[in-house]
Design a protein around this motif. Structure first.
Motif, PDB file in Angstrom:
ATOM      1  N   ILE A 280      -1.358  39.349  96.131  1.00 49.63           N
ATOM      2  CA  ILE A 280      -1.000  40.757  95.936  1.00 49.63           C
ATOM      3  C   ILE A 280       0.481  40.890  95.619  1.00 49.63           C
ATOM      4  CG2 ILE A 280      -0.714  42.961  97.151  1.00 49.63           C
ATOM      5  CD1 ILE A 280      -3.315  42.275  98.668  1.00 49.63           C
ATOM      6  N   ASN A 281       1.321  40.240  96.411  1.00 53.60           N
ATOM      7  CA  ASN A 281       2.762  40.418  96.264  1.00 53.60           C
ATOM      8  C   ASN A 281       3.333  39.726  95.040  1.00 53.60           C
ATOM      9  OD1 ASN A 281       3.256  42.168  98.423  1.00 53.60           O
ATOM     10  ND2 ASN A 281       3.180  40.492  99.887  1.00 53.60           N
ATOM     11  N   ALA A 282       2.743  38.618  94.631  1.00 49.88           N
ATOM     12  CA  ALA A 282       3.180  37.993  93.384  1.00 49.88           C
ATOM     13  C   ALA A 282       2.932  38.940  92.212  1.00 49.88           C
ATOM     14  CB  ALA A 282       2.453  36.670  93.174  1.00 49.88           C
TER      15      ALA A 282
ATOM     16  N   LEU B 294       5.929  40.928  89.856  1.00 49.42           N
ATOM     17  CA  LEU B 294       5.984  40.792  88.400  1.00 49.42           C
ATOM     18  C   LEU B 294       5.907  42.144  87.698  1.00 49.42           C
ATOM     19  CD1 LEU B 294       3.643  37.692  87.914  1.00 49.42           C
ATOM     20  CD2 LEU B 294       6.137  37.760  87.714  1.00 49.42           C
ATOM     21  N   ASN B 295       5.382  43.134  88.401  1.00 49.11           N
ATOM     22  CA  ASN B 295       5.242  44.471  87.815  1.00 49.11           C
ATOM     23  C   ASN B 295       6.245  45.472  88.377  1.00 49.11           C
ATOM     24  OD1 ASN B 295       2.604  44.558  85.986  1.00 49.11           O
ATOM     25  ND2 ASN B 295       2.216  43.168  87.693  1.00 49.11           N
ATOM     26  N   GLY B 296       7.287  44.954  89.050  1.00 48.14           N
ATOM     27  CA  GLY B 296       8.371  45.807  89.516  1.00 48.14           C
ATOM     28  C   GLY B 296       8.045  46.675  90.704  1.00 48.14           C
ATOM     29  N   ALA B 297       6.982  46.343  91.443  1.00 48.87           N
ATOM     30  CA  ALA B 297       6.599  47.142  92.615  1.00 48.87           C
ATOM     31  C   ALA B 297       7.133  46.499  93.888  1.00 48.87           C
ATOM     32  CB  ALA B 297       5.074  47.256  92.695  1.00 48.87           C
ATOM     33  N   GLU B 298       7.312  47.320  94.904  1.00 47.82           N
ATOM     34  CA  GLU B 298       7.752  46.816  96.198  1.00 47.82           C
ATOM     35  C   GLU B 298       6.646  45.965  96.821  1.00 47.82           C
ATOM     36  OE1 GLU B 298      10.720  47.189  97.963  1.00 47.82           O
ATOM     37  OE2 GLU B 298      11.400  47.869  95.992  1.00 47.82           O
ATOM     38  N   PRO B 299       6.998  44.940  97.600  1.00 45.71           N
ATOM     39  CA  PRO B 299       5.964  44.103  98.220  1.00 45.71           C
ATOM     40  C   PRO B 299       5.142  44.886  99.233  1.00 45.71           C
ATOM     41  CG  PRO B 299       8.125  43.557  99.106  1.00 45.71           C
ATOM     42  CD  PRO B 299       8.358  44.479  97.954  1.00 45.71           C
ATOM     43  N   LEU B 300       3.899  44.473  99.396  1.00 45.40           N
ATOM     44  CA  LEU B 300       3.053  45.046 100.434  1.00 45.40           C
ATOM     45  C   LEU B 300       3.288  44.252 101.711  1.00 45.40           C
ATOM     46  CD1 LEU B 300       0.782  46.852 101.502  1.00 45.40           C
ATOM     47  CD2 LEU B 300      -0.861  45.146 100.662  1.00 45.40           C
ATOM     48  N   VAL B 301       3.822  44.918 102.722  1.00 43.52           N
ATOM     49  CA  VAL B 301       4.066  44.295 104.024  1.00 43.52           C
ATOM     50  C   VAL B 301       3.319  45.108 105.072  1.00 43.52           C
ATOM     51  CG1 VAL B 301       5.777  43.667 105.771  1.00 43.52           C
ATOM     52  CG2 VAL B 301       6.316  43.394 103.334  1.00 43.52           C
ATOM     53  N   LEU B 302       2.337  44.491 105.722  1.00 41.26           N
ATOM     54  CA  LEU B 302       1.568  45.166 106.760  1.00 41.26           C
ATOM     55  C   LEU B 302       2.294  45.060 108.094  1.00 41.26           C
ATOM     56  CD1 LEU B 302      -1.992  43.852 105.817  1.00 41.26           C
ATOM     57  CD2 LEU B 302      -0.970  46.062 105.239  1.00 41.26           C
ATOM     58  N   HIS B 303       2.335  46.157 108.831  1.00 41.74           N
ATOM     59  CA  HIS B 303       3.029  46.176 110.117  1.00 41.74           C
ATOM     60  C   HIS B 303       2.120  45.649 111.230  1.00 41.74           C
ATOM     61  CE1 HIS B 303       6.369  48.247 108.330  1.00 41.74           C
ATOM     62  NE2 HIS B 303       5.586  49.236 107.919  1.00 41.74           N
ATOM     63  N   ARG B 304       2.727  45.377 112.364  1.00 43.42           N
ATOM     64  CA  ARG B 304       1.993  44.787 113.484  1.00 43.42           C
ATOM     65  C   ARG B 304       0.976  45.756 114.076  1.00 43.42           C
ATOM     66  NH1 ARG B 304       4.623  40.012 115.327  1.00 43.42           N
ATOM     67  NH2 ARG B 304       3.490  40.143 117.298  1.00 43.42           N
TER      68      ARG B 304
ATOM     69  N   LEU C  84      -6.587  47.141  94.412  1.00 46.02           N
ATOM     70  CA  LEU C  84      -7.443  45.980  94.615  1.00 46.02           C
ATOM     71  C   LEU C  84      -8.865  46.370  95.004  1.00 46.02           C
ATOM     72  CD1 LEU C  84      -7.526  42.917  94.546  1.00 46.02           C
ATOM     73  CD2 LEU C  84      -6.795  42.877  96.941  1.00 46.02           C
ATOM     74  N   VAL C  85      -9.024  47.526  95.597  1.00 40.16           N
ATOM     75  CA  VAL C  85     -10.359  48.007  95.985  1.00 40.16           C
ATOM     76  C   VAL C  85     -11.051  48.615  94.771  1.00 40.16           C
ATOM     77  CG1 VAL C  85     -11.547  49.799  97.312  1.00 40.16           C
ATOM     78  CG2 VAL C  85      -9.844  48.344  98.413  1.00 40.16           C
ATOM     79  N   THR C  86     -12.288  48.202  94.518  1.00 39.11           N
ATOM     80  CA  THR C  86     -13.035  48.713  93.375  1.00 39.11           C
ATOM     81  C   THR C  86     -13.462  50.164  93.611  1.00 39.11           C
ATOM     82  OG1 THR C  86     -15.165  47.998  94.274  1.00 39.11           O
ATOM     83  CG2 THR C  86     -13.928  46.402  92.925  1.00 39.11           C
ATOM     84  N   PRO C  87     -13.717  50.908  92.544  1.00 40.43           N
ATOM     85  CA  PRO C  87     -14.199  52.292  92.716  1.00 40.43           C
ATOM     86  C   PRO C  87     -15.476  52.364  93.543  1.00 40.43           C
ATOM     87  CG  PRO C  87     -13.484  51.930  90.451  1.00 40.43           C
ATOM     88  CD  PRO C  87     -13.458  50.590  91.130  1.00 40.43           C
ATOM     89  N   GLN C  88     -16.357  51.369  93.382  1.00 37.32           N
ATOM     90  CA  GLN C  88     -17.597  51.358  94.157  1.00 37.32           C
ATOM     91  C   GLN C  88     -17.305  51.227  95.644  1.00 37.32           C
ATOM     92  OE1 GLN C  88     -19.973  47.779  94.063  1.00 37.32           O
ATOM     93  NE2 GLN C  88     -21.900  48.931  94.068  1.00 37.32           N
ATOM     94  N   ARG C  89     -16.404  50.287  96.020  1.00 37.22           N
ATOM     95  CA  ARG C  89     -16.047  50.122  97.426  1.00 37.22           C
ATOM     96  C   ARG C  89     -15.361  51.382  97.947  1.00 37.22           C
ATOM     97  NH1 ARG C  89     -14.727  46.136 101.356  1.00 37.22           N
ATOM     98  NH2 ARG C  89     -15.270  44.417  99.970  1.00 37.22           N
TER      99      ARG C  89
END
Length: 626
Positions: free
Chosen positions: A390-392, A396-406, A458-463
């Motif tokens: 996800i973060n790679a 590459l697309n200039g977005a902030e990394p996804l960091v999940l909190h505790r 990342l989640v599909t429309p169906q999900r």
């Protein structure tokens, strides 16, 4: 054939498969390089997914849009929900899997993932940007092919410098039957990376035709099995296979001890640090010297094979000693083994060298995931792979990394522990590592994380549609139970049957359900209006479980949410990347050294670094004006 990609993933284990699938599904042109395309996500050790805290991680991977839960459900041969006698925060799903089917399903998934390309080869060197020597540019393989990419994710498992041991014999390899990998560790060491050695092990594999199962105690799956994925398109396992309980004895232990002088664990041959919570049988005998018996689990590796796995009998003793000891176990007097247990040493990189995104601090665009970070377990590896993929893509697309909190996910606890605390032994997730266990339950992983998966794409429309339907069903049922009353006459018999005090006037259903001894299914059996509502609205078992937990534990849930909110304030106080901790003489010397080495981005991160005391945190708070 193209040699330029957005993301290159090195290694086809659990971390590599999730990383490659995530990056490709998000839209990055992704290349997955593996040494053997017949062994994607191979279950090199235990043929099972989940377990205590690990099952929660698999649910979280699924909730974010990862693949492990879906594939596990298709390959399950036995399912059990562990710790049901404890509180809901401890409930942990576990599935015994068909090992060959699991790997085949992963290959089928990868080969049919858009934007994902496969290459069978070994990576021997890393390429760096000529204009910016601190940025990754690609990899070079053993065949001499140079692949270029803006991001590279290393998920090498136990293959980097892999060395296997059985008694005094040793051989290079990443696992039995597979060669070790060389070149990557040397390249990174030259770049200034710290490299260490760790050790893990695996038990003998047994031919079931030579086992007397009548002498063993069967262990069956749940009568009404659940599943991992929140998608309704997967189904619980129908025909379950039993596992079997096996016990060692004093005689078995005496035989095992005859090989101690030849054990690479005890004679200094093995230098790597082994897992505390999954010790070899010889470790157990030394640590628990006064114990005359240990429980083992004999587990099938698939529906169509005679190969069984002896869980709890990991060993690197000479093969003759292993076999002789096994033949003293009841039911295994004539046992034949397919291969002995062995220990394996491999290179890892202390994870304090990473950002929370899993990108390395020394080289931009280079990510580590899995055992290369000092973890153990398929689930921990898959979670890291998912986040690195996800973060790679986001970087590459200039977005902030996804960091999940505790307080958001066990995945957040896992990565924060690795990056801020480091490891001195193979890291394994436990519920005790999480401060907010009641928030991080297995039943609500989708409520916590699927909105995030939708947001990042990342989640599909169906999900997403299925999630909204379940969310609506949970809220509606909670509302009905909160508003609907029940008369004493309707439930007096049921309350008496569970030794619960009677009610003498009509009460809301949620008031009665909040009692510890009362269950939602018990109330459904005696309250006609509740039974009718559930039937008319086709309420699923998953919804019933989540609603019951939300009602029974609402006080604890609200308290943990309040604590988490207060502690989040520390996460919002940023520390400049170039801040000189040595300039604060009020900090202890140890704190200055640790903070300079790890370079936390927030006061919250700094507070979790071993060696940084509350007094040190107060110094930082005063300095930053808080």
């Amino acid at each position: 054939m193209r040699t330029q990609y957005d993301v290159i993933v090195v290694g086809g284990g659990h971390a590599g498969c999730e990383a490659a699938a995530a990056a490709a599904n998000l839209g990055s042109a992704t290349l997955l390089i593996t040494m053997d395309m017949t062994k994607f996500a191979s279950m090199s050790c235990n043929p099972a997914v989940g377990g205590v805290a690990k099952g929660q991680i698999v649910r979280e991977i699924d909730a974010l849009g990862g693949q492990m839960g879906v594939i596990t459900d298709q390959a399950t041969i036995q399912f059990r929900m562990l710790n049901l006698s404890k509180g809901a925060a401890m409930w942990s799903p576990r599935a015994q899997c068909d090992k060959a089917q699991f790997s085949a399903l992963w290959r089928q998934t990868l080969e049919n993932t858009r934007n994902l390309y496969l290459w069978q080869d070994s990576v021997v060197d890393l390429l760096f940007d000529e204009a910016d020597n601190e940025r990754i540019a690609g990899v070079r393989t053993a065949f001499g092919v140079e692949f270029k990419a803006g991001a590279v994710i290393l998920t090498n498992g136990t293959f980097l410098g892999g060395l296997m041991h059985v008694g005094r014999s040793s051989a290079e390899g990443g696992r039995a039957g597979d060669a070790a990998s060389h070149g990557v560790s040397e390249s990174l060491r030259q770049r200034g990376f710290e490299v260490g050695r760790m050790k893990t092990g695996t038990p003998v594999r047994i031919d079931a035709r030579t086992v007397n199962f009548e002498a063993l105690e069967p262990q069956y799956g749940d009568e009404k099995p659940a599943k991992f994925s929140f998608l309704p398109t997967t189904s619980p396992v129908e025909k379950q296979l039993p596992c079997f309980l096996v016990y060692t004895s004093r005689e078995v232990h005496d035989t095992l001890r005859t090989g101690f002088q030849d054990s690479p664990l005890f004679n200094g041959t093995i230098q790597g640090v082994g897992p505390r919570y999954c010790p070899s049988i010889e470790d157990k005998l030394r640590t628990f010297a006064g114990k005359d018996s240990h429980q083992l689990f004999l587990e099938p590796e698939g529906r169509d094979t005679n190969e069984y796995y002896l869980n709890g009998f990991s060993s690197s003793l000479p093969w003759q000693v292993q076999v002789a000891a096994l033949q003293q176990i009841s039911g295994m007097e004539d046992v034949h083994v397919y291969r002995p247990g062995y220990a394996i040493e491999y290179d890892y990189f202390p994870p304090t060298q990473l950002h929370h995104s899993l990108e390395t601090k020394l080289v931009k665009g280079l990510y580590f995931a899995g055992q290369i970070n000092g973890t153990t377990g398929y689930e921990e590896a898959a979670a890291q792979g998912l986040m690195a993929g996800i973060n790679a893509h986001r970087a590459l697309n200039g977005a902030e990394p996804l960091v999940l909190h505790r307080d958001q996910a066990y995945i957040g606890v896992l990565i924060d522990d690795l990056v801020t605390k480091g490891v001195d032994e193979p890291y394994r997730m436990f519920t005790s590592r999480a401060e907010y266990r009641i928030l991080l339950r297995q039943d609500n992983a989708d409520a916590r994380l699927t909105p995030i998966g939708i947001e990042i794409g990342l989640v599909t429309p169906q999900r997403a549609e299925f999630f909204e339907q379940k969310k609506s069903a949970v809220e509606s049922l909670k509302k009905f139970i909160h508003e609907q009353s029940v008369a004493p006459s309707e439930i007096s018999e049921y309350l008496n049957s569970v030794n619960s005090a009677p009610i003498n006037q009509s009460r809301k259903i949620d008031f009665v359900l909040s009692r510890g001894e009362v269950t939602l299914r018990g109330l459904i059996g005696c309250i006609a209006s509740l039974r009718k509502y559930i039937a008319e609205n086709n309420i699923s078992d998953e919804v019933l479980e989540e609603v019951e937990i939300l009602i029974k534990y609402r006080g604890y849930i609200e308290r943990e949410k309040l604590i988490a909110t207060k502690l989040h304030r520390l996460e919002n106080i940023l520390i400049p990347d170039d801040f000189d901790f040595n300039s604060l003489q009020s900090l202890t010397m140890e704190a200055r050294q640790k903070l300079t080495k790890i370079r936390p981005k927030t006061i919250g991160e700094a507070s979790r670094i071993p060696g940084v005391s509350p007094a040190d945190i107060n110094v930082l708070l005063v300095f930053f004006g808080r």
